[in-house]
Scaffold this motif. Structure first.
Motif, PDB file in Angstrom:
ATOM      1  N   VAL A 190      25.338  47.990  41.533  1.00 50.96           N
ATOM      2  CA  VAL A 190      24.598  47.846  42.481  1.00 50.96           C
ATOM      3  C   VAL A 190      25.265  47.976  43.635  1.00 50.96           C
ATOM      4  CG1 VAL A 190      23.007  45.954  43.526  1.00 50.96           C
ATOM      5  CG2 VAL A 190      22.717  46.504  40.993  1.00 50.96           C
ATOM      6  N   VAL A 191      24.441  47.842  44.619  1.00 49.82           N
ATOM      7  CA  VAL A 191      25.555  47.811  46.197  1.00 49.82           C
ATOM      8  C   VAL A 191      24.738  47.044  46.890  1.00 49.82           C
ATOM      9  CG1 VAL A 191      26.732  49.436  47.849  1.00 49.82           C
ATOM     10  CG2 VAL A 191      26.379  50.201  46.052  1.00 49.82           C
ATOM     11  N   LEU A 192      25.067  46.075  47.463  1.00 49.94           N
ATOM     12  CA  LEU A 192      24.741  45.124  48.509  1.00 49.94           C
ATOM     13  C   LEU A 192      24.609  45.065  49.262  1.00 49.94           C
ATOM     14  CD1 LEU A 192      24.354  41.655  46.536  1.00 49.94           C
ATOM     15  CD2 LEU A 192      22.493  43.088  46.482  1.00 49.94           C
ATOM     16  N   ARG A 193      24.518  45.013  50.699  1.00 51.26           N
ATOM     17  CA  ARG A 193      25.400  45.387  52.245  1.00 51.26           C
ATOM     18  C   ARG A 193      24.903  44.155  52.754  1.00 51.26           C
ATOM     19  NH1 ARG A 193      23.997  49.403  56.741  1.00 51.26           N
ATOM     20  NH2 ARG A 193      21.899  48.394  55.730  1.00 51.26           N
ATOM     21  N   ARG A 194      26.302  43.560  54.024  1.00 51.36           N
ATOM     22  CA  ARG A 194      25.329  41.925  54.632  1.00 51.36           C
ATOM     23  C   ARG A 194      25.144  42.461  56.082  1.00 51.36           C
ATOM     24  NH1 ARG A 194      28.632  36.616  56.012  1.00 51.36           N
ATOM     25  NH2 ARG A 194      26.918  35.637  57.216  1.00 51.36           N
ATOM     26  N   ALA A 225      17.832  33.259  56.011  1.00 50.83           N
ATOM     27  CA  ALA A 225      18.638  33.179  54.257  1.00 50.83           C
ATOM     28  C   ALA A 225      20.360  34.058  55.126  1.00 50.83           C
ATOM     29  CB  ALA A 225      18.069  34.002  53.751  1.00 50.83           C
ATOM     30  N   SER A 226      21.899  33.317  54.461  1.00 53.05           N
ATOM     31  CA  SER A 226      22.770  34.028  54.918  1.00 53.05           C
ATOM     32  C   SER A 226      22.867  34.373  52.985  1.00 53.05           C
ATOM     33  CB  SER A 226      23.118  33.387  55.462  1.00 53.05           C
ATOM     34  OG  SER A 226      24.487  32.718  54.959  1.00 53.05           O
ATOM     35  N   SER A 227      24.029  35.842  53.124  1.00 53.56           N
ATOM     36  CA  SER A 227      24.023  35.823  52.206  1.00 53.56           C
ATOM     37  C   SER A 227      26.250  36.493  51.779  1.00 53.56           C
ATOM     38  CB  SER A 227      23.572  36.664  51.136  1.00 53.56           C
ATOM     39  OG  SER A 227      23.637  38.170  51.533  1.00 53.56           O
ATOM     40  N   LEU A 228      26.217  35.754  50.831  1.00 58.07           N
ATOM     41  CA  LEU A 228      28.675  36.752  51.087  1.00 58.07           C
ATOM     42  C   LEU A 228      28.242  36.967  49.519  1.00 58.07           C
ATOM     43  CD1 LEU A 228      30.259  36.055  52.221  1.00 58.07           C
ATOM     44  CD2 LEU A 228      30.908  34.572  51.127  1.00 58.07           C
ATOM     45  N   THR A 229      28.541  38.036  49.889  1.00 59.98           N
ATOM     46  CA  THR A 229      29.251  39.504  48.367  1.00 59.98           C
ATOM     47  C   THR A 229      30.720  38.781  48.554  1.00 59.98           C
ATOM     48  OG1 THR A 229      27.387  40.556  48.502  1.00 59.98           O
ATOM     49  CG2 THR A 229      29.325  41.030  47.178  1.00 59.98           C
ATOM     50  N   VAL A 230      31.279  38.143  46.806  1.00 53.24           N
ATOM     51  CA  VAL A 230      32.473  38.207  46.509  1.00 53.24           C
ATOM     52  C   VAL A 230      32.238  39.596  45.836  1.00 53.24           C
ATOM     53  CG1 VAL A 230      34.244  36.905  45.783  1.00 53.24           C
ATOM     54  CG2 VAL A 230      32.784  35.801  47.263  1.00 53.24           C
ATOM     55  N   HIS A 274      43.649  53.225  33.978  1.00 53.44           N
ATOM     56  CA  HIS A 274      43.184  52.707  33.710  1.00 53.44           C
ATOM     57  C   HIS A 274      41.621  51.991  34.015  1.00 53.44           C
ATOM     58  CE1 HIS A 274      46.835  50.215  31.520  1.00 53.44           C
ATOM     59  NE2 HIS A 274      47.078  51.130  32.044  1.00 53.44           N
ATOM     60  N   ARG A 275      40.766  51.262  33.650  1.00 51.32           N
ATOM     61  CA  ARG A 275      39.557  51.402  33.759  1.00 51.32           C
ATOM     62  C   ARG A 275      39.411  49.868  34.402  1.00 51.32           C
ATOM     63  NH1 ARG A 275      34.561  52.180  30.905  1.00 51.32           N
ATOM     64  NH2 ARG A 275      36.148  52.762  28.593  1.00 51.32           N
ATOM     65  N   ARG A 276      39.145  51.012  35.803  1.00 49.28           N
ATOM     66  CA  ARG A 276      38.155  50.190  36.802  1.00 49.28           C
ATOM     67  C   ARG A 276      36.981  49.346  36.865  1.00 49.28           C
ATOM     68  NH1 ARG A 276      38.852  51.646  43.129  1.00 49.28           N
ATOM     69  NH2 ARG A 276      37.699  49.504  44.311  1.00 49.28           N
ATOM     70  N   GLU A 277      37.600  48.390  36.875  1.00 50.10           N
ATOM     71  CA  GLU A 277      36.002  46.666  36.822  1.00 50.10           C
ATOM     72  C   GLU A 277      35.790  45.863  37.894  1.00 50.10           C
ATOM     73  OE1 GLU A 277      37.159  44.895  33.011  1.00 50.10           O
ATOM     74  OE2 GLU A 277      36.627  46.393  31.666  1.00 50.10           O
ATOM     75  N   MET A 278      34.510  46.439  37.960  1.00 45.77           N
ATOM     76  CA  MET A 278      34.103  45.704  39.471  1.00 45.77           C
ATOM     77  C   MET A 278      33.519  43.992  38.964  1.00 45.77           C
ATOM     78  SD  MET A 278      35.118  47.903  42.307  1.00 45.77           S
ATOM     79  CE  MET A 278      34.058  47.448  43.526  1.00 45.77           C
ATOM     80  N   GLU A 279      34.359  43.236  40.058  1.00 45.01           N
ATOM     81  CA  GLU A 279      33.404  41.627  39.506  1.00 45.01           C
ATOM     82  C   GLU A 279      33.084  42.061  41.053  1.00 45.01           C
ATOM     83  OE1 GLU A 279      37.337  39.494  38.611  1.00 45.01           O
ATOM     84  OE2 GLU A 279      36.801  40.808  36.536  1.00 45.01           O
ATOM     85  N   THR A 280      31.848  41.059  40.882  1.00 44.99           N
ATOM     86  CA  THR A 280      30.618  40.683  41.959  1.00 44.99           C
ATOM     87  C   THR A 280      30.213  39.751  42.188  1.00 44.99           C
ATOM     88  OG1 THR A 280      30.884  43.423  42.869  1.00 44.99           O
ATOM     89  CG2 THR A 280      29.288  42.342  43.549  1.00 44.99           C
ATOM     90  N   GLU A 281      29.969  39.065  42.709  1.00 47.29           N
ATOM     91  CA  GLU A 281      29.444  37.518  42.895  1.00 47.29           C
ATOM     92  C   GLU A 281      28.304  37.527  44.267  1.00 47.29           C
ATOM     93  OE1 GLU A 281      30.332  33.017  43.266  1.00 47.29           O
ATOM     94  OE2 GLU A 281      32.171  34.535  42.336  1.00 47.29           O
ATOM     95  N   VAL A 282      27.520  37.586  43.937  1.00 50.05           N
ATOM     96  CA  VAL A 282      26.569  36.906  45.385  1.00 50.05           C
ATOM     97  C   VAL A 282      26.347  36.483  45.772  1.00 50.05           C
ATOM     98  CG1 VAL A 282      24.379  37.671  46.622  1.00 50.05           C
ATOM     99  CG2 VAL A 282      25.402  39.536  44.930  1.00 50.05           C
ATOM    100  N   VAL A 283      26.798  35.158  47.153  1.00 53.98           N
ATOM    101  CA  VAL A 283      26.646  33.959  46.947  1.00 53.98           C
ATOM    102  C   VAL A 283      25.627  33.700  47.980  1.00 53.98           C
ATOM    103  CG1 VAL A 283      27.262  31.589  47.169  1.00 53.98           C
ATOM    104  CG2 VAL A 283      28.516  33.687  46.769  1.00 53.98           C
TER     105      VAL A 283
END
Length: 100
Positions: free
Chosen positions: A6-10, A23-28, A80-89
């Motif tokens: 899932v791709v999120l864009r601000r 509402a404001s969101s931040l993607t880490v 090496h397997r690339r794993e994306m860690e995404t957190e939406v605040v």
């Protein structure tokens, strides 16, 4: 098992807002490199991996070739397997209610 990304864009300040609420969101985002997937037996038509479970950077400064080599197995980081860690605040605030 299928993976879904899932791709999120601000929205930028120049872009009009699509919602009426404030509402404001931040993607880490963070990247982690997991197990090594290099096939060491590809030259002879087989399949064999070395068993390295996680990428550990060799001694070297960030951005150098040495930092892209795994200290455990000696392979390049791209194996090496690339794993994306995404957190939406989300800082969601509702408009003040009027007492009717």
């Amino acid at each position: 098992m299928r993976k879904r990304q899932v791709v999120l864009r601000r929205a930028s300040p120049e872009e009009p807002s699509r919602s009426s609420s404030t509402a404001s969101s931040l993607t880490v985002r963070g990247v982690r490199y997991g197990e090594c997937q290099k096939n060491h037996a590809a030259a002879v038509g087989g399949y064999a991996v070395d068993g390295c479970r996680e990428f550990m950077a060799s001694n070297g400064e960030e951005g150098t070739v040495a930092a892209l080599t795994c200290a455990a197995c000696g392979c390049h980081r791209s194996f090496h397997r690339r794993e994306m860690e995404t957190e939406v605040v989300c800082d969601c605030s509702s408009p003040p209610s009027t007492g009717n």
